[in-house]
Write a protein that holds these residues in place. Structure first.
Motif, PDB file in Angstrom:
ATOM      1  N   SER A 181      83.465 108.863   1.714  1.00  0.00           N
ATOM      2  CA  SER A 181      84.265 108.064   0.776  1.00  0.00           C
ATOM      3  C   SER A 181      85.746 108.125   1.136  1.00  0.00           C
ATOM      4  CB  SER A 181      84.068 108.563  -0.653  1.00  0.00           C
ATOM      5  OG  SER A 181      82.743 108.405  -1.047  1.00  0.00           O
ATOM      6  N   LEU A 200      86.407 105.951   4.172  1.00  0.00           N
ATOM      7  CA  LEU A 200      86.402 104.525   3.834  1.00  0.00           C
ATOM      8  C   LEU A 200      87.675 104.113   3.091  1.00  0.00           C
ATOM      9  CD1 LEU A 200      82.707 104.062   2.706  1.00  0.00           C
ATOM     10  CD2 LEU A 200      83.780 103.082   4.720  1.00  0.00           C
ATOM     11  N   ILE A 201      88.063 104.897   2.116  1.00  0.00           N
ATOM     12  CA  ILE A 201      89.247 104.562   1.319  1.00  0.00           C
ATOM     13  C   ILE A 201      90.504 104.578   2.169  1.00  0.00           C
ATOM     14  CG2 ILE A 201      90.737 105.387  -0.559  1.00  0.00           C
ATOM     15  CD1 ILE A 201      88.065 106.288  -1.945  1.00  0.00           C
ATOM     16  N   SER A 236      90.800 104.402   5.456  1.00  0.00           N
ATOM     17  CA  SER A 236      90.799 103.383   6.503  1.00  0.00           C
ATOM     18  C   SER A 236      91.087 102.001   5.921  1.00  0.00           C
ATOM     19  CB  SER A 236      89.485 103.380   7.275  1.00  0.00           C
ATOM     20  OG  SER A 236      88.400 103.092   6.420  1.00  0.00           O
ATOM     21  N   TYR A 237      90.627 101.752   4.699  1.00  0.00           N
ATOM     22  CA  TYR A 237      90.949 100.486   4.036  1.00  0.00           C
ATOM     23  C   TYR A 237      92.451 100.400   3.762  1.00  0.00           C
ATOM     24  CZ  TYR A 237      91.067  96.720   0.631  1.00  0.00           C
ATOM     25  OH  TYR A 237      91.359  95.566  -0.025  1.00  0.00           O
ATOM     26  N   ILE A 238      93.039 101.475   3.262  1.00  0.00           N
ATOM     27  CA  ILE A 238      94.488 101.500   3.019  1.00  0.00           C
ATOM     28  C   ILE A 238      95.252 101.285   4.322  1.00  0.00           C
ATOM     29  CG2 ILE A 238      96.417 102.972   2.307  1.00  0.00           C
ATOM     30  CD1 ILE A 238      94.459 104.193   0.218  1.00  0.00           C
ATOM     31  N   SER A 270      94.203  99.669   6.915  1.00  0.00           N
ATOM     32  CA  SER A 270      94.049  98.274   7.350  1.00  0.00           C
ATOM     33  C   SER A 270      94.955  97.343   6.562  1.00  0.00           C
ATOM     34  CB  SER A 270      92.596  97.828   7.222  1.00  0.00           C
ATOM     35  OG  SER A 270      92.237  97.638   5.875  1.00  0.00           O
ATOM     36  N   ILE A 271      95.217  97.662   5.314  1.00  0.00           N
ATOM     37  CA  ILE A 271      96.145  96.850   4.518  1.00  0.00           C
ATOM     38  C   ILE A 271      97.575  97.023   5.042  1.00  0.00           C
ATOM     39  CG2 ILE A 271      97.206  96.613   2.238  1.00  0.00           C
ATOM     40  CD1 ILE A 271      94.458  97.290   1.053  1.00  0.00           C
ATOM     41  N   ASN A 273      97.725  95.656   9.027  1.00  0.00           N
ATOM     42  CA  ASN A 273      97.342  94.274   9.283  1.00  0.00           C
ATOM     43  C   ASN A 273      96.679  94.112  10.651  1.00  0.00           C
ATOM     44  OD1 ASN A 273      97.005  91.574   8.812  1.00  0.00           O
ATOM     45  ND2 ASN A 273      99.104  91.010   9.342  1.00  0.00           N
TER      46      ASN A 273
END
Length: 118
Positions: free
Chosen positions: A99, A102-103, A105-107, A109-110, A113
């Motif tokens: 978890s 995932l969290i 790596s998402y941050i 990616s935001i 960019n």
């Protein structure tokens, strides 16, 4: 001294992986699966536990450590829930780490960019 030992052991694991990547035709995904499977195997035969006590985070952070956590989770769940533990033990043991990955790596990616390669 603990940090130095963890850094050296983790670095040696990374050196072995880099040698595999450079000297074989194995793709990175296969090497990652190999590391997780080796961690499971070494945990199952009882070698990885003493290695973790010696190396600390140098042994728990790499993918070998992830495989060992999967093994320990499944072993504990099988003892508690029987055969059903094979299917849920690994997920339970690794839920926080997966978890978090995932969290974060998402941050990332935001923030960064990313663009797809052509």
């Amino acid at each position: 001294m603990e940090f130095i030992k963890a850094f050296i052991i983790g670095g040696l694991i990374c050196v072995v992986v880099q040698i595999l990547m450079e000297k074989t035709k194995m793709m990175p995904g296969r090497i990652m699966v190999l590391l997780v499977c080796c961690g499971v195997f070494l945990g199952a035969v009882g070698v990885y536990g003493p290695f973790v006590k010696f190396a600390g985070a140098g042994a728990t952070v790499p993918l070998l450590g992830f495989g060992n956590v999967l093994w320990k989770g499944m072993k504990d769940a099988v003892e508690l829930d029987g055969i059903l533990g094979l299917f849920k033990g690994g997920f339970t043991a690794c839920a926080v780490g997966v978890s978090g990955a995932l969290i974060f790596s998402y941050i990332a990616s935001i923030i960064c960019n990313p663009k797809m390669k052509k």
